[in-house]
Design a protein around this motif. Structure first.
Motif, short mmCIF file in Angstrom:
data_model
loop_
_atom_site.label_atom_id
_atom_site.label_comp_id
_atom_site.label_asym_id
_atom_site.label_seq_id
_atom_site.Cartn_x
_atom_site.Cartn_y
_atom_site.Cartn_z
N SER A 145 0.83 -1.21 0.00
CA SER A 145 0.00 0.00 0.00
C SER A 145 0.87 1.25 0.00
CB SER A 145 -0.92 0.00 1.23
OG SER A 145 -1.58 1.24 1.36
N LEU A 162 -6.41 4.40 -5.39
CA LEU A 162 -7.36 3.32 -5.17
C LEU A 162 -6.64 2.00 -4.95
CD1 LEU A 162 -10.11 4.17 -7.82
CD2 LEU A 162 -10.33 4.33 -5.33
N ASN A 165 -5.20 1.97 -1.46
CA ASN A 165 -6.24 1.74 -0.46
C ASN A 165 -6.79 0.32 -0.50
OD1 ASN A 165 -7.20 4.33 1.13
ND2 ASN A 165 -6.56 5.01 -0.89
N PHE A 166 -6.73 -0.30 -1.67
CA PHE A 166 -7.14 -1.70 -1.78
C PHE A 166 -6.26 -2.58 -0.88
CE2 PHE A 166 -6.13 -5.82 -3.74
CZ PHE A 166 -7.37 -6.44 -3.63
N LEU A 169 -7.18 -2.09 2.74
CA LEU A 169 -8.38 -2.85 3.10
C LEU A 169 -8.04 -4.34 3.27
CD1 LEU A 169 -11.43 -2.92 3.56
CD2 LEU A 169 -11.73 -3.19 1.09
N PHE A 203 -10.41 9.26 1.49
CA PHE A 203 -10.22 7.89 1.01
C PHE A 203 -9.84 6.97 2.16
CE2 PHE A 203 -10.13 9.65 -3.24
CZ PHE A 203 -10.55 8.61 -4.05
N SER A 206 -12.71 6.29 4.50
CA SER A 206 -13.66 5.41 3.82
C SER A 206 -13.21 3.95 3.89
CB SER A 206 -13.83 5.84 2.36
OG SER A 206 -14.34 7.14 2.27
N VAL A 207 -11.90 3.73 3.69
CA VAL A 207 -11.36 2.38 3.76
C VAL A 207 -11.50 1.81 5.17
CG1 VAL A 207 -9.22 1.03 3.68
CG2 VAL A 207 -9.78 2.59 1.83
N THR A 210 -15.12 1.01 5.81
CA THR A 210 -15.48 -0.19 5.04
C THR A 210 -14.94 -1.45 5.72
OG1 THR A 210 -15.44 1.06 2.97
CG2 THR A 210 -15.30 -1.34 2.80
N GLY A 211 -13.69 -1.39 6.18
CA GLY A 211 -13.10 -2.53 6.86
C GLY A 211 -13.86 -2.89 8.13
#
Length: 257
Positions: A145, A162, A165-166, A169, A203, A206-207, A210-211
Motif C-alpha cells: 500500500s 485506489l 487503499n485496496f 483494506l 479515502f 472510507s477504507v 469499510t473494513g
C-alpha cells in the motif's frame, strides 16, 4: 550478481549478522503454543483446512485463506520461519524502494535494513512463526500500500490511490497490527502533497469504515465475532482506551521520522 554484491558489500554484513543472531532458531526452533494448530492443517484438504482455521479468524478471512494455502506446502517449522523472514525482507525492500521513490532516506540505508532485520516491537512474531506470522503478513500488505502511496504522491493518479487503499483494506481483513504505520502515509502526504491531504484522508477514512463494516457487521452475520473488540461486548471506556492507545502509537511513529 557478483558485481552487485561488490557494489553493495554491506549485504555480506547483513547476512553474517543475520546468521549469528538467528542460527539457533533455524537449527533448534520449533512450534510453540497456537502454532501447532497450523501444523495440523497439513494433513487436511484445502477446504477442510479452511474450515478448521476459519473460526479463530472469522473477522480476518484472508488470514484463514493464507494458512489454508501455506499449509499445502509444508508442515515444518523451518518452512514457516523461512516464509516469515521472506515477508520481513521483501517488506523492507518494498518500503526502501518507496522511500527512494520519494527521494528521501538515501543516507540511512544501513541503519534501516539493520533495524528491519531485528524488529524492536515484538520478537514473538519471529519466534512464533506459525500463528504470529500474521503480524509480518500485515506489514507486507501495508508495504505494498505504501509503495503505491509513494507513486500517488509523484503522479497524483486516483487509480494509484485506489490501488494503495485496496491493499490497506486487504491488510485490515488480514491482521490490523500494521495500522499504526498509517502515520507514515499521512506524514508523507502532509509534507509532499499537502493540497491532497483532505482528499487522501477521505479515502483513508472510507477504507477504515469499510473494513469495520465488513469485519463487525457483514462477516459477523455469518459467524460469531470472537475478537477482543466486539461491538456487542464493549463499553464506552474500552472504546476510548483502544482509540487513545492507537492515537499514541500513531504519534510515536511521527517521532520515528
Amino acid at each position: 550478481m557478483i558485481n552487485y554484491i561488490k557494489k553493495n558489500n554491506e549485504i555480506l554484513i547483513y547476512i553474517l549478522i543475520f546468521f549469528v543472531c538467528y542460527k539457533n532458531l533455524f537449527l533448534y526452533g520449533d512450534f510453540v503454543r497456537d502454532d501447532w494448530s497450523t501444523k495440523a492443517l497439513y494433513e487436511m484438504s484445502f477446504i477442510d483446512a479452511l474450515r478448521q482455521i476459519y473460526p479463530p479468524f472469522s473477522n480476518r478471512p484472508f488470514t484463514a485463506i493464507f494458512f489454508a494455502l501455506t499449509s499445502r506446502i509444508s508442515e515444518s517449522y523451518l518452512f514457516y520461519l523461512v516464509l516469515n523472514f521472506f515477508l520481513i525482507i521483501v517488506s523492507s525492500y518494498i518500503i526502501f524502494l518507496s522511500f527512494y521513490f520519494l527521494k528521501i532516506f538515501h543516507k540511512n540505508k544501513f541503519l534501516f535494513i539493520f533495524l528491519t532485520l531485528f524488529p524492536l516491537f515484538s520478537y514473538s512474531v519471529i519466534l512464533s512463526s506459525g500463528m504470529q506470522i500474521t503480524g509480518n503478513l500485515s506489514v507486507f500488505l501495508w508495504s505494498l500500500s505504501f509503495y503505491f502511496h509513494a507513486h500517488f504522491i509523484n503522479n497524483t493518479k486516483i487509480s494509484i490511490l485506489l490501488l494503495s487503499n485496496f491493499f490497506l483494506l486487504l491488510m485490515l481483513l488480514t491482521y490490523e497490527s500494521a495500522l499504526p504505520l498509517l502515520a507514515l502515509n499521512i506524514t508523507t502526504i502532509f509534507f509532499f502533497k499537502k493540497k491532497y491531504l483532505f482528499k487522501y484522508l477521505l479515502f483513508l477514512i472510507s477504507v477504515l469504515i469499510t473494513g469495520i463494516i465488513i469485519q463487525k457487521l457483514v462477516l459477523a452475520s455469518f459467524y460469531p465475532d470472537i475478537s477482543r473488540l466486539r461491538i456487542d461486548n464493549i463499553s464506552v471506556n474500552e472504546l476510548i482506551f483502544y482509540f487513545l492507545g492507537n492515537i499514541i502509537l500513531l504519534i510515536n511513529n511521527f517521532y520515528l521520522l
